[in-house]
Scaffold this motif. Structure first.
Motif, mmCIF file in Angstrom:
data_model
loop_
_atom_site.group_PDB
_atom_site.id
_atom_site.type_symbol
_atom_site.label_atom_id
_atom_site.label_comp_id
_atom_site.label_asym_id
_atom_site.label_seq_id
_atom_site.Cartn_x
_atom_site.Cartn_y
_atom_site.Cartn_z
ATOM 1 N N HIS A 121 0.631 -1.314 -0.076
ATOM 2 C CA HIS A 121 0.233 -0.005 0.229
ATOM 3 C C HIS A 121 1.196 1.530 -0.019
ATOM 4 C CE1 HIS A 121 -4.143 -1.069 0.754
ATOM 5 N NE2 HIS A 121 -3.049 -2.927 0.509
ATOM 6 N N ASP A 165 2.751 2.461 -3.126
ATOM 7 C CA ASP A 165 2.695 2.941 -4.122
ATOM 8 C C ASP A 165 1.806 3.934 -4.491
ATOM 9 O OD1 ASP A 165 0.338 1.440 -4.311
ATOM 10 O OD2 ASP A 165 1.122 0.286 -6.099
ATOM 11 N N TYR A 199 -9.797 -0.579 -0.384
ATOM 12 C CA TYR A 199 -9.144 -0.097 -1.066
ATOM 13 C C TYR A 199 -9.266 1.347 -1.133
ATOM 14 C CZ TYR A 199 -5.027 -0.272 -4.047
ATOM 15 O OH TYR A 199 -3.377 0.142 -4.554
HETATM 16 C C1 GLA Z 1 -2.916 -4.018 -4.724
HETATM 17 C C2 GLA Z 1 -2.860 -2.534 -5.713
HETATM 18 C C3 GLA Z 1 -1.621 -2.301 -5.955
HETATM 19 C C4 GLA Z 1 -0.931 -1.979 -4.490
HETATM 20 C C5 GLA Z 1 -1.093 -3.499 -3.300
HETATM 21 C C6 GLA Z 1 -1.084 -3.192 -2.453
HETATM 22 O O1 GLA Z 1 -2.412 -4.809 -5.816
HETATM 23 O O2 GLA Z 1 -3.370 -3.132 -7.456
HETATM 24 O O3 GLA Z 1 -1.200 -0.517 -6.776
HETATM 25 O O4 GLA Z 1 -1.420 -0.787 -3.510
HETATM 26 O O5 GLA Z 1 -2.697 -3.651 -3.546
HETATM 27 O O6 GLA Z 1 0.673 -2.494 -2.055
#
Ligand code: GLA
Length: 384
Positions: free
Chosen positions: A32, A34, A217
């Motif tokens: 999380h 990115d 999310y």
């Molecule tokens: C999902 C999202 C990514 C990242 C992860 C958590 O896979 O697609 O961009 O944020 O969750 O690290």
């Protein structure tokens, strides 16, 4: 798999296709981070989505998904989302044409062995593979990074998940036996060998599909933005949580909503952990790396609130499993897999231990995948 895809494409569409393989990804640490412009440490793996493709004489994209035995068509000019997985293809077709040349119709066959909903980024692999395929077929000249951004825009606006760039980036840039330290602010990255001799990356699947992940999310992302807005009043130079120090955060804790404070604390700590984790990886310090994985999981579970009882259980029991060096939940959360670093010679007993314990507790046998780090998206030909 490639030979049977070529064969079925030939039977269905009467032509030889171009076949592209697009890998899923693992992420060693940095979860999380990115979309907070921090660091991530992913690698592409040996589970893939395959996209077989050839031009047709129409202005339609006709897609057959072998895993779902489902066929769907849409016009290349489509701008609006439909229902389900086809949106990934509609979105990529749309965004590729926004900055490039218009394209004509194609026939597509999709198959793969990335478990869907297991947090290994099958949707990002689909976007990356299909985007790469169109790019090759029509000579569009997009860079791999541009294709990753197109996949991310598709996820945002055609699937409704405001994801970061990690998954699409990893699928397109992977390198055999390496992970990538990506700086999501500058988009610079470096390859680091995964060099813990005698150890393997092993995923354990909760078998809980992370379908709730989308809405939660987006809530996490908004909470991080709320934290940034508060701190910006004092430190106008701050653009994201990446720019925030632990001291700046703690100095203002009383002004924060408690939940938002927890979310921000996790992100600021996780970025630091990732940097320390990269040093541990370079120095072959496996115990040190393992400790950081456990700390990452604790933060994701207690402060960031993206774990679930099944993931917590798997990490807890992994700590006492044979051959374990480190474990944590991986990806967006709310289900999917844990990532474990396990001694190669203990893998069989690790798998037995994890499957038996989990089954006793949740009455489901978790699937286990021993992963190999592989190259990113590329063309494949049967027999090679
Ligand atoms: C999902 C999202 C990514 C990242 C992860 C958590 O896979 O697609 O961009 O944020 O969750 O690290």
């Amino acid at each position: 798999m490639v030979a049977s895809i070529e064969k079925e494409f030939q039977e269905r569409f009467g032509r030889k296709p171009l076949v592209i393989a697009a890998p899923g990804r693992v992420n060693l640490i940095g979860e999380h981070t990115d979309y907070n412009k921090g660091f991530v440490l992913p690698g592409a793996v040996d589970k893939r989505i395959y996209v077989a493709i050839a031009k047709n004489d129409s202005s339609e994209v006709t897609v057959f998904a072998r895993q779902f035995a489902q066929s769907i068509s849409f016009p290349v000019s489509a701008k609006e989302p439909m229902e389900g997985w086809i949106n990934y293809l509609i979105g990529v077709t749309y965004y590729l044409q926004q900055t490039g040349t218009p394209i004509t119709g194609v026939d597509v066959l999709i198959d793969g062995d990335i478990p869907v909903g297991a947090g290994m980024s099958s949707s990002a692999a689909l976007c990356s593979g299909y985007g790469f395929a169109l790019n090759e077929l029509f000579g569009l000249d997009f860079s791999r990074m541009e294709l990753a951004v197109i996949g991310q825009q598709t996820e945002h606006n055609f699937a409704g998940v405001k994801c970061g760039i990690m998954d699409q980036f990893a699928s397109l840039h992977g390198k055999k036996n390496h992970v990538m330290k990506l700086d999501c602010r500058s988009m610079e990255f470096e390859y680091i060998p995964f060099d813990f001799p005698g150890y393997k990356i092993v995923l354990v699947n909760t078998m809980v599909s992370h379908s709730l992940a989308g809405s939660e999310y987006n809530v996490r992302r908004a909470q991080c933005e709320e934290g940034v807005a508060l701190l910006k009043k004092y430190y106008p130079e701050i653009q994201s949580l990446r720019d925030v120090s632990y001291e700046q955060l703690t100095r203002h804790w009383q002004e924060f909503n408690a939940v938002v404070y927890d979310r921000c604390t996790y992100i600021v700590n996780e970025n630091q952990r990732l940097l320390a984790g990269c040093d541990a990886l370079r120095n072959n310090d496996l115990p040190g790396f393992g400790e950081m994985m456990y700390a990452s999981h604790k933060g994701l579970s207690k402060r960031y609130g993206v774990s679930c009882k099944e993931l917590d259980y798997l990490v807890d029991i992994a700590k006492t499993a044979p051959g374990i060096a480190g474990a944590r939940m991986m990806g967006g959360g709310f289900g999917g897999c844990t990532i474990n670093i396990v001694e190669e010679k203990s893998i069989d007993s690790f798998v037995d231990f994890m499957q038996e314990s989990y089954k006793l507790h949740f009455s489901v046998i978790p699937e286990v995948y021993v992963m190999q780090l592989e190259d990113g998206v590329k063309e494949v030909v049967s027999g090679k």
